[in-house]
Design an enzyme around this catalytic site. Structure first.
Site, mmCIF file in Angstrom:
data_model
loop_
_atom_site.group_PDB
_atom_site.id
_atom_site.type_symbol
_atom_site.label_atom_id
_atom_site.label_comp_id
_atom_site.label_asym_id
_atom_site.label_seq_id
_atom_site.Cartn_x
_atom_site.Cartn_y
_atom_site.Cartn_z
ATOM 1 N N ASP A 178 0.934 -0.697 -0.004
ATOM 2 C CA ASP A 178 -0.064 -0.325 0.090
ATOM 3 C C ASP A 178 0.594 0.793 -0.197
ATOM 4 O O ASP A 178 2.015 1.526 0.819
ATOM 5 C CB ASP A 178 -1.102 0.046 1.429
ATOM 6 N N ASP A 222 0.577 6.418 -10.826
ATOM 7 C CA ASP A 222 -0.318 6.678 -11.445
ATOM 8 C C ASP A 222 -0.895 5.138 -10.474
ATOM 9 O O ASP A 222 -1.527 3.764 -11.551
ATOM 10 C CB ASP A 222 0.211 5.787 -12.996
#
Length: 251
Positions: free
Chosen positions: A126, A145
Site C-alpha cells: 500500500d 499512476d
C-alpha cells in the site's frame, strides 16, 4: 488504434470478472483491463518497451528536470509501461514499484516486465503506508499512476499522502501524476499540491487532442529562477504535445 470497437467491447465484457484484472490480445497489441470500459495499459508484443499511450510518453517528461535520477519510485504497476521504459533507458537508475493489487503483479510476465534484480524491485504494498513509513531514504522522481477498477484511488490524492511524497523527494525532486480525465481527482490533487509545493512549482497539463490530464509538482528551492522552470515546462509541452491548463499565466 481504436481500443473500443463494438467487437472488442463484446469480447472484453465476456472476459470481465467483477473488477479482477485481465489481459486481452488483439494481434500485436496486448492490453490490461479491469472491465470493458477502460484500457489500463497497452503494449506492442513485438516491441514491449515502447510507450504506446500518449500520457505514458508525456510522463517521461521528468527527464527534462532530472535526466539522470538515482532512484525512481513508481506507484501503480499496471502493465509496466513506464517501468520497462525506465529500466531500458536509465541503466544506472534504481526503480522501486509499489502495487497494492496482487492480481496485477501476477500478470507481470505477460507484459514482459523484467524480473526483480539489483536495480528493480516490485513490491506488493500500500503506497500510503509505504511512504508514511519511509525513513532515511529519498527518491528523485515519483511517478504516480494509481488506479483500480473504480478509477482514481482517492487515498492517493489526500493532503497526508502528498505531504509524504514531498518529504521523501530529494531537493530538486519531481512528482508526475496521471489524473486521467477525472475532474474531481484533478481538483483535489491541485488543491493539495499547491499548498505543499507552491503555485510556481505545480502545473496542470492536458494531452492535445485527447482528455488525459497530468500534474507536475516540483520540490525546488525558491532560489531557482521561475524562468528556468518555465523554459523546461514549455519544452515538455512542445515535446509531448501538451496544453498548459494551470496556471494559465505561464502559457
Amino acid at each position: 488504434m481504436d481500443f473500443f470497437t463494438p467487437e472488442r467491447i463484446a469480447k472484453l465484457k465476456a472476459l470481465s470478472q467483477d473488477g479482477k484484472p485481465f489481459v486481452f490480445d488483439d494481434g500485436d497489441i496486448r492490453t490490461l483491463h479491469f472491465d470493458e470500459r477502460i484500457v489500463q495499459s497497452a503494449m506492442r508484443v513485438s516491441a514491449p518497451d515502447e510507450l504506446l499511450i500518449h500520457y505514458t510518453q508525456a510522463m517521461t517528461g521528468f527527464l527534462l528536470f532530472n535526466p539522470a535520477p538515482e532512484h525512481i519510485l513508481l506507484i501503480g504497476l499496471g502493465g509496466g509501461s513506464l517501468v520497462k521504459y525506465c529500466y531500458k533507458h536509465l541503466p544506472s537508475t534504481r526503480l522501486t514499484v509499489l502495487e497494492i493489487d496482487a492480481d496485477v503483479i501476477t500478470l507481470r510476465e505477460q507484459f514482459m516486465i523484467p524480473a526483480d534484480d539489483a536495480r528493480l524491485q516490485v513490491l506488493h504494498a500500500d503506497a500510503r503506508t509505504y511512504l508514511h513509513e519511509m525513513a532515511g531514504e529519498a527518491v528523485d522522481v515519483i511517478l504516480l499512476d494509481g488506479f483500480d477498477a473504480n478509477g482514481a484511488v482517492a487515498e492517493l490524492n489526500s493532503y497526508v499522502f502528498f505531504e509524504d511524497c514531498r518529504r521523501v523527494l530529494r531537493d530538486g525532486g519531481v512528482l508526475l501524476m496521471n489524473m486521467a480525465d477525472d475532474g474531481d481527482t484533478a481538483t483535489a490533487a491541485l488543491t493539495q499540491g499547491q499548498s505543499l509545493f507552491g503555485l510556481a512549482r505545480l502545473w496542470w497539463l492536458k494531452t492535445v487532442g485527447e482528455n488525459s490530464h497530468l500534474a507536475v509538482m516540483l520540490k525546488v528551492a525558491d532560489s531557482v529562477p521561475d524562468t528556468d522552470l518555465r523554459a523546461k515546462l514549455m519544452q515538455m509541452c512542445r515535446q509531448f504535445s501538451l496544453e498548459l491548463i494551470y496556471p494559465r499565466h505561464l502559457a
